[in-house]
Design a protein around this motif. Structure first.
Motif, PDB file in Angstrom:
ATOM      1  N   HIS A 207       0.853  -0.925   0.020  1.00 28.46           N
ATOM      2  CA  HIS A 207      -0.004   0.079   0.155  1.00 28.46           C
ATOM      3  C   HIS A 207       0.994   1.167   0.043  1.00 28.46           C
ATOM      4  CE1 HIS A 207      -4.074   1.762   1.566  1.00 28.46           C
ATOM      5  NE2 HIS A 207      -3.843   1.897   0.250  1.00 28.46           N
ATOM      6  N   ILE A 208       2.032   1.090   0.746  1.00 31.73           N
ATOM      7  CA  ILE A 208       2.829   2.380   0.918  1.00 31.73           C
ATOM      8  C   ILE A 208       3.445   2.605  -0.814  1.00 31.73           C
ATOM      9  CG2 ILE A 208       5.070   3.294   1.629  1.00 31.73           C
ATOM     10  CD1 ILE A 208       4.413   1.832   4.235  1.00 31.73           C
ATOM     11  N   ARG A 209       3.987   1.671  -1.303  1.00 33.65           N
ATOM     12  CA  ARG A 209       4.525   1.433  -2.559  1.00 33.65           C
ATOM     13  C   ARG A 209       3.389   2.060  -3.508  1.00 33.65           C
ATOM     14  NH1 ARG A 209       7.321  -4.321  -2.743  1.00 33.65           N
ATOM     15  NH2 ARG A 209       9.548  -3.541  -2.013  1.00 33.65           N
ATOM     16  N   GLN A 210       2.245   1.715  -3.584  1.00 32.69           N
ATOM     17  CA  GLN A 210       1.236   2.354  -4.460  1.00 32.69           C
ATOM     18  C   GLN A 210       1.051   3.817  -4.177  1.00 32.69           C
ATOM     19  OE1 GLN A 210      -1.989  -0.292  -3.464  1.00 32.69           O
ATOM     20  NE2 GLN A 210      -1.445  -1.781  -5.036  1.00 32.69           N
ATOM     21  N   LYS A 211       0.847   4.411  -2.992  1.00 34.57           N
ATOM     22  CA  LYS A 211       0.922   5.704  -2.792  1.00 34.57           C
ATOM     23  C   LYS A 211       1.899   6.347  -3.076  1.00 34.57           C
ATOM     24  CE  LYS A 211      -2.372   4.997   1.358  1.00 34.57           C
ATOM     25  NZ  LYS A 211      -2.705   5.418   2.797  1.00 34.57           N
ATOM     26  N   PHE A 212       3.140   6.355  -3.001  1.00 33.19           N
ATOM     27  CA  PHE A 212       4.153   6.979  -3.242  1.00 33.19           C
ATOM     28  C   PHE A 212       4.218   6.758  -4.988  1.00 33.19           C
ATOM     29  CE2 PHE A 212       5.203   7.161   1.115  1.00 33.19           C
ATOM     30  CZ  PHE A 212       5.980   8.300   1.126  1.00 33.19           C
ATOM     31  N   ALA A 213       4.174   5.588  -5.519  1.00 30.01           N
ATOM     32  CA  ALA A 213       4.222   5.619  -6.973  1.00 30.01           C
ATOM     33  C   ALA A 213       3.449   6.699  -7.817  1.00 30.01           C
ATOM     34  CB  ALA A 213       3.854   4.181  -7.416  1.00 30.01           C
ATOM     35  N   ALA A 214       2.278   7.066  -7.124  1.00 28.42           N
ATOM     36  CA  ALA A 214       1.256   7.811  -7.470  1.00 28.42           C
ATOM     37  C   ALA A 214       1.826   9.195  -7.841  1.00 28.42           C
ATOM     38  CB  ALA A 214       0.004   7.914  -6.754  1.00 28.42           C
ATOM     39  N   VAL A 215       3.014   9.450  -7.090  1.00 29.65           N
ATOM     40  CA  VAL A 215       3.590  10.974  -7.234  1.00 29.65           C
ATOM     41  C   VAL A 215       4.974  10.591  -7.509  1.00 29.65           C
ATOM     42  CG1 VAL A 215       2.184  12.044  -5.334  1.00 29.65           C
ATOM     43  CG2 VAL A 215       4.148  10.722  -4.622  1.00 29.65           C
ATOM     44  N   GLY A 216       5.222   9.524  -8.202  1.00 32.31           N
ATOM     45  CA  GLY A 216       6.489   9.344  -8.943  1.00 32.31           C
ATOM     46  C   GLY A 216       7.701   8.698  -7.829  1.00 32.31           C
ATOM     47  N   GLY A 217       7.332   8.429  -6.534  1.00 34.98           N
ATOM     48  CA  GLY A 217       8.119   8.082  -5.584  1.00 34.98           C
ATOM     49  C   GLY A 217       8.350   6.515  -5.598  1.00 34.98           C
ATOM     50  N   GLU A 218       9.670   6.122  -5.102  1.00 31.94           N
ATOM     51  CA  GLU A 218       9.839   4.660  -4.540  1.00 31.94           C
ATOM     52  C   GLU A 218      10.555   4.552  -3.335  1.00 31.94           C
ATOM     53  OE1 GLU A 218      12.332   0.763  -6.452  1.00 31.94           O
ATOM     54  OE2 GLU A 218      12.119   2.699  -7.588  1.00 31.94           O
ATOM     55  N   VAL A 219       9.914   4.313  -2.262  1.00 32.63           N
ATOM     56  CA  VAL A 219      10.626   4.252  -0.889  1.00 32.63           C
ATOM     57  C   VAL A 219      11.004   3.208  -0.245  1.00 32.63           C
ATOM     58  CG1 VAL A 219       9.325   6.309  -0.518  1.00 32.63           C
ATOM     59  CG2 VAL A 219       8.216   4.261  -0.142  1.00 32.63           C
ATOM     60  N   ILE A 220      10.649   1.863  -0.896  1.00 34.77           N
ATOM     61  CA  ILE A 220      10.735   0.377  -0.054  1.00 34.77           C
ATOM     62  C   ILE A 220      11.397  -0.457  -1.332  1.00 34.77           C
ATOM     63  CG2 ILE A 220       9.848  -1.575   1.349  1.00 34.77           C
ATOM     64  CD1 ILE A 220       7.793   0.660   2.412  1.00 34.77           C
ATOM     65  N   GLN A 221      12.382  -1.253  -0.920  1.00 36.62           N
ATOM     66  CA  GLN A 221      13.293  -2.039  -1.471  1.00 36.62           C
ATOM     67  C   GLN A 221      12.940  -3.484  -0.791  1.00 36.62           C
ATOM     68  OE1 GLN A 221      17.485  -1.604  -1.937  1.00 36.62           O
ATOM     69  NE2 GLN A 221      17.635  -3.438  -3.187  1.00 36.62           N
ATOM     70  N   THR A 222      12.590  -4.450  -1.627  1.00 34.87           N
ATOM     71  CA  THR A 222      12.271  -5.828  -1.211  1.00 34.87           C
ATOM     72  C   THR A 222      13.956  -6.499  -1.313  1.00 34.87           C
ATOM     73  OG1 THR A 222      10.371  -6.113  -2.281  1.00 34.87           O
ATOM     74  CG2 THR A 222      11.628  -8.130  -1.437  1.00 34.87           C
ATOM     75  N   VAL A 223      14.385  -7.041  -0.034  1.00 30.34           N
ATOM     76  CA  VAL A 223      15.444  -7.708   0.017  1.00 30.34           C
ATOM     77  C   VAL A 223      15.069  -9.385  -0.029  1.00 30.34           C
ATOM     78  CG1 VAL A 223      17.697  -8.129   1.511  1.00 30.34           C
ATOM     79  CG2 VAL A 223      16.612  -5.940   1.555  1.00 30.34           C
ATOM     80  N   HIS A 224      15.335  -9.878  -1.019  1.00 33.58           N
ATOM     81  CA  HIS A 224      14.696 -11.284  -1.070  1.00 33.58           C
ATOM     82  C   HIS A 224      15.370 -12.159  -0.167  1.00 33.58           C
ATOM     83  CE1 HIS A 224      12.502 -10.264  -4.862  1.00 33.58           C
ATOM     84  NE2 HIS A 224      13.754  -9.499  -5.148  1.00 33.58           N
ATOM     85  N   GLY A 225      14.530 -13.078   0.589  1.00 33.03           N
ATOM     86  CA  GLY A 225      15.059 -13.877   1.444  1.00 33.03           C
ATOM     87  C   GLY A 225      15.024 -13.478   2.939  1.00 33.03           C
ATOM     88  N   LEU A 226      14.886 -12.088   2.736  1.00 31.37           N
ATOM     89  CA  LEU A 226      14.847 -11.523   4.562  1.00 31.37           C
ATOM     90  C   LEU A 226      13.826 -10.390   4.673  1.00 31.37           C
ATOM     91  CD1 LEU A 226      16.715 -10.890   6.617  1.00 31.37           C
ATOM     92  CD2 LEU A 226      17.924  -9.117   5.392  1.00 31.37           C
ATOM     93  N   GLY A 227      13.616  -9.406   3.878  1.00 26.47           N
ATOM     94  CA  GLY A 227      12.557  -8.555   4.093  1.00 26.47           C
ATOM     95  C   GLY A 227      12.477  -7.256   3.482  1.00 26.47           C
ATOM     96  N   TYR A 228      12.808  -5.961   4.025  1.00 24.03           N
ATOM     97  CA  TYR A 228      12.786  -4.862   3.272  1.00 24.03           C
ATOM     98  C   TYR A 228      13.541  -3.913   3.822  1.00 24.03           C
ATOM     99  CZ  TYR A 228       8.449  -6.521   1.790  1.00 24.03           C
ATOM    100  OH  TYR A 228       7.069  -7.325   1.593  1.00 24.03           O
ATOM    101  N   ARG A 229      13.951  -2.849   2.929  1.00 21.81           N
ATOM    102  CA  ARG A 229      14.837  -1.736   3.406  1.00 21.81           C
ATOM    103  C   ARG A 229      14.464  -0.516   2.593  1.00 21.81           C
ATOM    104  NH1 ARG A 229      19.475  -3.955   0.203  1.00 21.81           N
ATOM    105  NH2 ARG A 229      20.620  -4.389   2.223  1.00 21.81           N
TER     106      ARG A 229
END
Length: 233
Positions: A207-229
């Motif tokens: 949901h956070i990704r969708q909201k920021f994508a709507a204004v051209g933002g990318e704020v959360i990266q998936t770390v595969h096998g672990l979680g997020y940064r």
């Protein structure tokens, strides 16, 4: 005497409503009830509660539709209930703006604990706005800015409206840029003493990704096998 927070319980099962009513009353809340979604919506229009406990499967208007209608004009926190342990309902409910989710049957004590945890996260929103926040009250990295005093998020000056849970999750990532968080670590920071599933964290991230994508933002990266940064260097 401090006014008791008002909880609206919307469920078509009268026995469940009475059980929840008793548990919440014992915990110090004022409780209102509605037997279907349409009645619940009318109740919200008359008086917005501190929190809504909302069943998904109901006559007249189901819980997901009621959530959509409430979210058009209010940010009141919502805890979903459902007799179906269905991941589609779980994810859809949270992405519509729900703050937590419980599957029936559940312990009234657990419901009370979750409601208290959600209300703790929302309490700071009642603090009156101040003209400007000091640097210590602001988290910023690149175009991402979180105002901790006013509970507002921005990307390149564009405000992004987040739920309290989403704000806490993003703030946890922003406080430790570069760190990869496991889902368990994020649960601890966002939900305190309440245990939720990995899917709940994933839904909030999406949901956070969708909201920021709507204004051209990318704020959360998936770390595969672990979680997020945080996705910002």
């Amino acid at each position: 005497m401090t006014e008791r927070p008002s909880i609206l319980v919307v469920d078509d099962d009268p026995h469940l409503r009475e059980v929840v009513h008793f548990a919440l009353t014992q915990a110090g809340f004022h409780v209102e009830q509605a037997s279907n979604g349409r009645a619940g919506l009318e109740q919200v229009r008359r008086s917005v509660p501190a929190l809504i406990v909302l069943d998904i499967m109901m006559p007249e208007m189901d819980g997901l539709e009621l959530c959509r209608e409430v979210r058009r004009s209010h940010e009141v926190p919502i805890v979903f209930l459902s007799s179906r342990d269905d991941e589609v309902d779980r994810i859809l409910g949270l992405e519509l703006g729900g703050d937590d989710y419980l599957t029936k049957p559940f312990s009234p004590r657990e419901l009370v604990a979750r409601i208290k945890a959600v209300l703790r996260r929302t309490r700071a929103r009642a603090v009156p706005a101040v003209p400007a926040s000091t640097p210590a009250q602001v988290l910023q990295r690149g175009p991402l800015r979180l105002d901790l005093e006013l509970w507002r998020a921005y990307w390149s000056g564009h405000e992004v409206v987040l739920t309290v849970t989403e704000f806490h999750l993003l703030a946890a990532l922003l406080r430790a840029p570069g760190k990869a968080f496991t889902r368990d670590e994020l649960m601890t920071r966002v939900y305190e003493d309440v245990v939720v599933s990995d899917r709940t964290i994933d839904s909030h991230v999406r949901h956070i990704r969708q909201k920021f994508a709507a204004v051209g933002g990318e704020v959360i990266q998936t770390v595969h096998g672990l979680g997020y940064r945080l996705a910002l260097p």
